[in-house]
Structures are given as structure tokens and as C-alpha cells.
Design an enzyme around this catalytic site. Structure first.
Site, mmCIF file in Angstrom:
data_model
loop_
_atom_site.group_PDB
_atom_site.id
_atom_site.type_symbol
_atom_site.label_atom_id
_atom_site.label_comp_id
_atom_site.label_asym_id
_atom_site.label_seq_id
_atom_site.Cartn_x
_atom_site.Cartn_y
_atom_site.Cartn_z
ATOM 1 C CB SER A 1 -0.789 0.120 1.451
ATOM 2 O OG SER A 1 -1.137 1.160 1.584
ATOM 3 C CE1 TYR B 1 -4.278 -2.187 4.873
ATOM 4 C CE2 TYR B 1 -3.341 0.136 4.456
ATOM 5 C CZ TYR B 1 -4.030 -1.090 3.933
ATOM 6 O OH TYR B 1 -3.972 -1.608 2.822
#
Ligand SMILES: NC(=O)c1ccc[n+]([C@@H]2O[C@H](COP(=O)([O-])OP(=O)(O)OC[C@H]3O[C@@H](n4cnc5c(N)ncnc54)[C@H](O)[C@@H]3O)[C@@H](O)[C@H]2O)c1
Length: 335
Positions: free
Chosen positions: A128, A153
Site C-alpha cells: 500500500s 494497517y
């Protein structure tokens, strides 16, 4: 080729699965259909996106459940893995760090370990843009230091990259980590800004526009259309050997005010704007440097944000609202 796609029922996964089936690969999906957002929506999406084409095998297995994952590998006998399964979302991860660590980090190690044990040729791991720390110069380059993160995350995605590198060094596993930048398109995750803003404008509810503070810098995102991402993922899959980290973005950061204007135009309705401060864990701006993606994969995004917004809004009005007139089941993880 036999390919196992973890998270294949997810918003990016279904399009990856469709592209693989269309080019003749045999696909096994491993997905828990978790309740980060309405599982009924995930099932409807899988049916709609794959309608009229070949079907994958679908296994309702959690990648963090090592024995069940072993069984899935034994059954599917994959030659390659596309590992997309993860709990997404920066903000919800701050309230659920253990969940994100178990499913995203243990799950990724489980997938890498099973890949080695079962002689898999190539792994593509979905990382990401959120692994880039605050104040990383724009556009983000893959060689920027990523020693600090903004949320559990992001830490889980960076940990996945480090384990992927470890499995390459220890066992010679070939892995490409692809760093996705704000992926969108029809059937995207309902917690994403494009979805929320569209829904709020239709309902006449305020749309939050985040800034660093009153009169401060506005949030900008490098929105990337899902079909461009799929092309990048398949090119990464087809690469042979080694270890690499590659940005897959659009290289055109869009200020949220422009983004809202495009949704307004597509809907033919004005938004009520509510200015807010940037939340914990959020970056002010993202943009992918695509030099390496171009050289390594021949990657070049093709869908600009105005066209992409039109496609999303048309899908939302013509397909989503008639299928789900009462909306989706509320998520316990995001507001
Ligand atoms: N959408 C984006 O903008 C974006 C940006 C950067 C990275 N990513 C990454 O791309 C991948 C796909 O994201 P998405 O937006 O399609 O999310 P998604 O939630 O729509 O898809 C993820 C899928 O994985 C499944 N899943 C989650 N944990 C699992 C587990 N432990 N075992 C098996 N299945 C599990 C979920 O049920 C879901 O269907 C994720 O790894 C995410 O972190 C997405």
C-alpha cells in the site's frame, strides 16, 4: 497456469480473478468474506463481475488459519499466488491493532510459508501507498525510507513486505510487492471516499473535506482506476524471478475539492461541504512515482479521474441502487 488468489472476493480481487479467467488461467479464490463491510455485497459483486464467464473455485478459508491454508494449497496446487487478502482501512486499524496484525501479518507469513512448501513459482503481494511515512517527498519513490508508519494497517503492510523479502532471501521465493494507491471503480469498498461522498451528496448529507487545519493544505489522493491496477498485477505475476517493490498508482494527485466537483457534475447535484481536520493515521497527499513500474512492468495508467468518476457514479445509480435499495448492512468497523 493454476493461480491461487487470496482476497479474490474483494473489490480488487474480483477484477483480478476475472482477468485471469479471461486469459485462460485456472483460479482458486481463498477468502473469508469477512464483515469489514457487508458480506452479501461481496457475494453479489462476485456474481455480477464474473457473470457470463468461467468460474473460479471458491474456498472460505482464513489465510491466518495455517492448517486450513495448507489444505487449500494441497487442493488448488497453485503455481503462482496473488495475495490480496487483508483487513483494509487506516482508521479502523487504530482501534483494532491485534485483528490487523493477526490477519494481515500472520496471514501473509502463512501464505509465504505455504508458497515455499508447495513449490510456488511466483507471489504477488498487495502492499500500500500507506507504507510511506509522513513527509515523504512527492511523488513517492520505492527507494524512500519506510522505517516509520502511521497506523497498524500501514505497519502490517510494511511487515508483509519485509517478510516477503525474508522469504526471498531465505528460500529463493520470487515475490513482487505492489504498492497500490487509492484504488476505485464500480463495486469498490463502501468505506472509500468515492462511495461515501456519492452516497452523502445523493442523501443531502454533509461531505467531509479534510485539511491540515482551518485554511490549511487540502487532502490530495492519487486515485487509480481498478482496471489499471489489474493490468499492473498481471504484469507483476508474469515477471519471472527475484524480489521487487513496485508502485501501482496514477501519478496525478487530485485535491478532494476537485474530486467532489466531479462527483457533483456526474450526479447533477451539489454537495454540502463540511471542513474537517485530518484524522490520525492519514497522509495529507499521496502520489506514485511510476518510473520503476514503467521500466519493470511496462505499466502506464489509462483512466483519468474524470472518466473514472463518471463510470463509478453511473454504476452506483444504475446497478447498485436498484440491487440494494435499502443500502448495505452497517459495518461494526467504520462509521
Ligand atoms: N483499495 C485500495 O485502495 C487499496 C490500497 C492499498 C492497498 N490495498 C490492498 O489491496 C488488497 C485488496 O484490497 P481491497 O480494497 O480489495 O479490500 P477488500 O476488503 O475489498 O478485499 C479484501 C478481501 O480479503 C478478504 N480477507 C480479509 N482478510 C482475510 C483473511 N485473513 N483470510 C482470507 N480472506 C481475507 C476479505 O473478505 C475481502 O474479500 C488488500 O491487501 C489491501 O490492503 C488496497
Amino acid at each position: 497456469m493454476r493461480i491461487l488468489v487470496t482476497g479474490g472476493a474483494g473489490s480488487i480481487g474480483v477484477y483480478v480473478v476475472r482477468a485471469l479467467l479471461n486469459r485462460g488461467d485456472d483460479v482458486t479464490i481463498v477468502d473469508t468474506f469477512n464483515d469489514f463491510y457487508d458480506p452479501a455485497f461481496k457475494r453479489a459483486r462476485l456474481a455480477a463481475v464474473l457473470a457470463g464467464g468461467r468460474s473460479p473455485a471458491v474456498l472460505g478459508v482464513n489465510v491466518a488459519d495455517a492448517p486450513a491454508l495448507q489444505q487449500s494449497f494441497a487442493q488448488a496446487r497453485p503455481e503462482a499466488i496473488i495475495h490480496l487478502a487483508a483487513w483494509p482501512g487506516v482508521r479502523p486499524s487504530i482501534a483494532h491493532p491485534l485483528l490487523y496484525t493477526r490477519e494481515n501479518v500472520e496471514g501473509t507469513v502463512g501464505v509465504l510459508h505455504a508458497a515455499v512448501q508447495h513449490g510456488v513459482r511466483q507471489v504477488v503481494f498487495a502492499s500500500s501507498s500507506s507504507v510511506y511515512p509522513k513527509a515523504t517527498p512527492l511523488p513517492f519513490r520505492e527507494d524512500a525510507p519506510c522505517d516509520t508508519t502511521l497506523s497498524p494497517y500501514s505497519a502490517s503492510k510494511r511487515a508483509g513486505e519485509l517478510y516477503a523479502r525474508l522469504y526471498h532471501d531465505l528460500h529463493g521465493l520470487s515475490v513482487v510487492c505492489v504498492r497500490f494507491f487509492t484504488v476505485y471503480g464500480p463495486w469498490i469498498r463502501p468505506d472509500m471516499a468515492m462511495w461515501k461522498f456519492t452516497e452523502r451528496i445523493i442523501r443531502g448529507e454533509p461531505v467531509p473535506l479534510r485539511r491540515t487545519g482551518p485554511g490549511g493544505a487540502e487532502v490530495k489522493r492519487d486515485f487509480t482506476y481498478v482496471e489499471d491496477i489489474v493490468r499492473g498485477v498481471l504484469s507483476a505475476l508474469d515477471r519471472s524471478g527475484g524480489f521487487d517493490i513496485i508502485n501501482l498508482g496514477n501519478n496525478t494527485p487530485v485535491p478532494l475539492s476537485r474530486f467532489v466537483r466531479l462527483i457533483e457534475e456526474a450526479l447533477g447535484k451539489s454537495a454540502i461541504i463540511h471542513e474537517e481536520e485530518l484524522g490520525a493515521g492519514e497522509e495529507i497527499a499521496t502520489a506514485a512515482d511510476l518510473t520503476h513500474a514503467r521500466e519493470a512492468l511496462g505499466y502506464a495508467p489509462t483512466i483519468a479521474i474524470d472518466e473514472g468518476v463518471r463510470r463509478f457514479v453511473a454504476w452506483y445509480q444504475k446497478e447498485f441502487l436498484p440491487k440494494f435499495p435499502n443500502g448495505l448492512a452497517p459495518s461494526p468497523y467504520w462509521a
